[in-house]
Every structure is written in C-alpha cells, then in structure tokens.
Design an enzyme around this catalytic site. Structure first.
Site, PDB file in Angstrom:
ATOM      1  N   HIS A 197      -1.987   2.970  -6.080  1.00 21.64           N
ATOM      2  CA  HIS A 197      -2.884   1.905  -5.644  1.00 21.64           C
ATOM      3  C   HIS A 197      -3.355   1.067  -6.834  1.00 21.64           C
ATOM      4  O   HIS A 197      -3.633  -0.119  -6.681  1.00 21.64           O
ATOM      5  CB  HIS A 197      -4.084   2.484  -4.901  1.00 21.64           C
ATOM      6  CG  HIS A 197      -4.612   1.583  -3.837  1.00 21.64           C
ATOM      7  ND1 HIS A 197      -3.900   1.265  -2.698  1.00 21.64           N
ATOM      8  CD2 HIS A 197      -5.780   0.890  -3.735  1.00 21.64           C
ATOM      9  CE1 HIS A 197      -4.607   0.439  -1.942  1.00 21.64           C
ATOM     10  NE2 HIS A 197      -5.750   0.199  -2.553  1.00 21.64           N
ATOM     11  N   TYR A 199     -11.400  -8.339  -6.906  1.00 19.37           N
ATOM     12  CA  TYR A 199     -10.516  -8.395  -8.068  1.00 19.37           C
ATOM     13  C   TYR A 199     -11.003  -9.401  -9.114  1.00 19.37           C
ATOM     14  O   TYR A 199     -10.503  -9.409 -10.239  1.00 19.37           O
ATOM     15  CB  TYR A 199      -9.091  -8.737  -7.628  1.00 19.37           C
ATOM     16  CG  TYR A 199      -8.502  -7.666  -6.755  1.00 19.37           C
ATOM     17  CD1 TYR A 199      -8.196  -6.413  -7.264  1.00 19.37           C
ATOM     18  CD2 TYR A 199      -8.271  -7.887  -5.402  1.00 19.37           C
ATOM     19  CE1 TYR A 199      -7.675  -5.422  -6.455  1.00 19.37           C
ATOM     20  CE2 TYR A 199      -7.749  -6.903  -4.582  1.00 19.37           C
ATOM     21  CZ  TYR A 199      -7.453  -5.672  -5.130  1.00 19.37           C
ATOM     22  OH  TYR A 199      -6.945  -4.685  -4.336  1.00 19.37           O
ATOM     23  N   HIS A 224      -4.703  -8.470   3.259  1.00 15.59           N
ATOM     24  CA  HIS A 224      -6.117  -8.312   3.583  1.00 15.59           C
ATOM     25  C   HIS A 224      -6.456  -9.091   4.853  1.00 15.59           C
ATOM     26  O   HIS A 224      -5.941 -10.189   5.074  1.00 15.59           O
ATOM     27  CB  HIS A 224      -6.992  -8.812   2.431  1.00 15.59           C
ATOM     28  CG  HIS A 224      -6.996  -7.894   1.256  1.00 15.59           C
ATOM     29  ND1 HIS A 224      -7.360  -8.293  -0.010  1.00 15.59           N
ATOM     30  CD2 HIS A 224      -6.666  -6.579   1.138  1.00 15.59           C
ATOM     31  CE1 HIS A 224      -7.269  -7.275  -0.846  1.00 15.59           C
ATOM     32  NE2 HIS A 224      -6.841  -6.226  -0.169  1.00 15.59           N
ATOM     33  N   LYS A 280      -2.615   0.360   7.615  1.00 16.13           N
ATOM     34  CA  LYS A 280      -4.082   0.322   7.611  1.00 16.13           C
ATOM     35  C   LYS A 280      -4.641  -0.600   8.685  1.00 16.13           C
ATOM     36  O   LYS A 280      -5.581  -0.240   9.403  1.00 16.13           O
ATOM     37  CB  LYS A 280      -4.592  -0.124   6.238  1.00 16.13           C
ATOM     38  CG  LYS A 280      -6.105  -0.116   6.113  1.00 16.13           C
ATOM     39  CD  LYS A 280      -6.545  -0.436   4.702  1.00 16.13           C
ATOM     40  CE  LYS A 280      -8.062  -0.363   4.573  1.00 16.13           C
ATOM     41  NZ  LYS A 280      -8.508  -0.644   3.177  1.00 16.13           N
ATOM     42  N   ARG A 306       0.829  -1.191   0.000  1.00 13.22           N
ATOM     43  CA  ARG A 306       0.000   0.000   0.000  1.00 13.22           C
ATOM     44  C   ARG A 306       0.870   1.251   0.000  1.00 13.22           C
ATOM     45  O   ARG A 306       2.033   1.222   0.422  1.00 13.22           O
ATOM     46  CB  ARG A 306      -0.916   0.026   1.223  1.00 13.22           C
ATOM     47  CG  ARG A 306      -1.966  -1.075   1.263  1.00 13.22           C
ATOM     48  CD  ARG A 306      -2.880  -0.867   2.467  1.00 13.22           C
ATOM     49  NE  ARG A 306      -3.909  -1.898   2.564  1.00 13.22           N
ATOM     50  CZ  ARG A 306      -3.790  -3.037   3.251  1.00 13.22           C
ATOM     51  NH1 ARG A 306      -2.655  -3.268   3.906  1.00 13.22           N
ATOM     52  NH2 ARG A 306      -4.768  -3.914   3.290  1.00 13.22           N
ATOM     53  N   ARG A 333      -1.095  -1.783  -7.344  1.00 14.67           N
ATOM     54  CA  ARG A 333      -1.418  -2.867  -6.412  1.00 14.67           C
ATOM     55  C   ARG A 333      -2.582  -3.694  -6.961  1.00 14.67           C
ATOM     56  O   ARG A 333      -2.565  -4.925  -6.911  1.00 14.67           O
ATOM     57  CB  ARG A 333      -1.769  -2.247  -5.057  1.00 14.67           C
ATOM     58  CG  ARG A 333      -2.302  -3.192  -3.998  1.00 14.67           C
ATOM     59  CD  ARG A 333      -2.544  -2.381  -2.731  1.00 14.67           C
ATOM     60  NE  ARG A 333      -3.457  -3.027  -1.794  1.00 14.67           N
ATOM     61  CZ  ARG A 333      -3.099  -3.845  -0.828  1.00 14.67           C
ATOM     62  NH1 ARG A 333      -1.830  -4.158  -0.673  1.00 14.67           N
ATOM     63  NH2 ARG A 333      -3.988  -4.366  -0.013  1.00 14.67           N
TER      64      ARG A 333
END
Length: 359
Positions: free
Chosen positions: A303, A338, A329, A229, A204, A306
């Site tokens: 991003h 995705y 995640h 995050k 990230r 990513r």
C-alpha cells in the site's frame, strides 16, 4: 533495557530471517507483552482465541440473524462481515462472563464495562469495535429484542480524520527495490509484476490479489477491474512497462492452472493468494535483498507503493481529480491526504516567521 537488548542482538522488526531464526521475529512482541505485565500485573493474549469464545445459547440465534441481515440487507463484503460478527461474538462472550445469558438483560453499566475493557487497544481500534456494537444494538432494537435504545450509551471515540502521514518511498529507494528483484526466476517475475501494478498503476492489494486474466484487455491495452473496496469499476491503461512484466510472468513464470487469477503461489497445488493476505512478505523479502534501510521508521507494504505513486503525481502537479480517478477514490476528499507528503510544495505555503512576528 529492552532497547539495549534489541541493540545487542541486532534485532530489527523488518529483518529477513532464515528458517532456524524464527525466534527472533517474536522478540519485539514478547518485550511488549513483558512491558504490559510490568505495568498491569497480568498478561492478555494479543489476539483473541476465538475457539475459547463461548456465546450463551439464547444469544446465538440473534447473532445468526444479524449475520444474515448484514449479508442480505446491508450487503457487507465477506471480510467485513467476518470481522463484524467476530467482534459481536467477543461482545456476547463478555456479557456471558458477567452472567448475562440474553441480550435483553443488558444494562448501560455492562456496555461501559465492555468499552473500558478495551483500553489497551488504540483509539482507532476501539472506535471500530464501538461502532460495530452500536450497529448491533440498533438491530436488536429494530427486532424488538431490546425495549430501549442503548446505542446512545456507547461513547463516541474521536479519531482525527487523516491524522497520519502516508508512508512513501524515495524515488531512488524505489528504483533500488525494483532492481533487486531477480527477474530470471518465477518468483521474481511474479513479484516484479505485482510491484509495478502497485507503484505504476496504484492498484490496491485486494485488487492485485483478485486480478483475473479476464481483467487484462490486451486489445485495448487496459486493465478493467471491479474494485474490491468500493465495488466500483476502474479502468487503467496497461502501459508498456507493466504489460511486458505481466507477459513475462504469464509466459515464463506462472504455473499451468485452471484458476483465472493472474497471480498464484509458487508451489503445488498453485493456488491464488488467500483473501486476507496483504502480500507484505513479498516487499519484505526484496527489501532485505536490496539492503534497504529507511532513515526513519515507516510502513513499507504494497500500500505504501500506492501512496508513492499518488505523491509523485501530486509533485508533477497532476490535478487532484485525475489522481482520484487513477486511485479509484470515491471522492477527492480521500486524495487530499497525499498533500501532506509533498514537502516541497508545502514549503511554498509556509509563513515567514519574521513577518508574522511583526504582524
């Protein structure tokens, strides 16, 4: 007429401008403001001027208590805390404009008026603001400042979960971007390493920005970070390609500094990137140097690189759990979005229209 104007002056939102062409960057925004004026008859600032926010004195104590509560009891990140207290300050200023000087004077009509005043914002933005205010109202109830729970008065703003499709780069376009980077200059060495961390390891932006020299474990060929995050630890392999780019920058591009962050600004006093910096300008610069223009409008910040890694892994039939672990995640539910970008795989799930017609 606005579209013709932009076409005549060849204005693009992603163009790379010289120092004397800064006016062009504001054209698109100015036209949007003009459109709102034609529709509503008045002009509002796009960004709230916080210096003009006036919180009534009786409310200030409750705001400070709430800030301490969020920091010490809720353990909110500094960026989240700043954003939340900012929204509550705007809310308090709105109440002040309605001659309300303390929170216990609030009525349901005041809350409805505040939400209605946000109608120019997107549903996602309104949903976040309403959520922040709802949490604050519950805090006031808990502290006895409010005698009744007003949080249920606020509407539930429905925002479809994962309604958008992530922006990804075509493989040949990504190669073109990487090849355009001038790896003989300090800027190119730094930016190339940043690109690889995003498109090869899926880090990230916040983790790239905060990456420390201590996070690079050369003896085990790994990168070990605590994600900005989720605060969860993440260990990724330090591949040969990424390792060589980092070594090249550290040896020949990074200025001498006592800062432990890997990536620093190019000019003295050589500081780490600001916490709120999305590094979007880095991609914009090399995208313009490469002469890249997308066929359809899409996001192209770090991003999106990513997202591109996740899509490539999915196309290679990598299990969702593995992709989820690589991206850091918390659950595979965040990774499922995705699947929308893997068009070729989705084709196999398409229904035959002739068969369905007969059925």
């Amino acid at each position: 007429l606005a579209k013709r104007f932009c076409s005549t002056y060849q204005i693009r939102a992603d163009e790379c401008l010289n120092s004397d062409q800064g006016w062009r960057r504001n054209i698109v925004v100015s036209l949007k403001v003009l459109e709102r004026f034609a529709h509503d008859g008045h002009i509002e600032r796009i960004v709230t001027d916080m210096q003009k926010i006036q919180v009534p004195a009786p409310m200030s104590t409750a705001l400070r208590d709430y800030e301490l509560y969020c920091r010490d009891r809720r353990h909110l990140r500094a960026t989240t805390l700043r954003e939340r207290t900012r929204e509550i300050a705007i809310f308090a200023d709105f109440l002040g404009s309605r001659n309300i000087t303390s929170f216990d004077q609030m009525q349901p009509a005041d809350l409805c008026a505040f939400v209605t005043a946000q109608h120019r914002l997107s549903a996602k933005s309104v949903s976040r603001i309403v959520s922040d205010v709802r949490c604050f109202l519950r805090f006031l109830l808990m502290r006895g400042i409010l005698q009744q729970d007003l949080s249920h008065v606020l509407p539930v703003v429905h925002v479809p979960r994962d309604a958008t499709i992530p922006s990804v780069w075509d493989p040949e376009v990504l190669i073109k971007l990487l090849e355009a980077v001038d790896r003989t200059s300090p800027k190119g060495k730094r930016d190339y390493a940043i690109f690889l961390l995003a498109c090869r390891l899926g880090l990230r932006v916040g983790d790239i920005r905060a990456l420390s020299l201590d996070d690079l474990k050369w003896e085990t060929a790994t990168i070990e970070v605590r994600q900005s995050k989720t605060l969860a630890p993440l260990c990724l392999p330090l591949t040969e390609e990424v390792g060589e780019a980092l070594i090249d920058y550290l040896r020949s591009g990074r200025p001498h500094s006592d800062h432990r962050e890997v990536f620093l600004t190019l000019n003295a006093p050589f500081l780490p990137f600001r916490e709120a910096d999305s590094l979007h300008w880095i991609v914009r610069h090399w995208k313009a140097m490469a002469g890249i223009h997308f066929r359809t409008p899409q996001r192209y910040g770090l991003h999106s690189l990513r997202h591109t890694l996740a899509t490539r892994l999915l196309h290679e039939q990598t299990p969702f759990q593995v992709i989820s672990d690589i991206l850091g995640h918390a659950t595979t539910a965040s990774t499922l979005i995705y699947a929308k970008t893997d068009v070729e795989t989705l084709r196999t799930a398409a229904l035959n229209t002739e068969e369905m017609r007969h059925v």
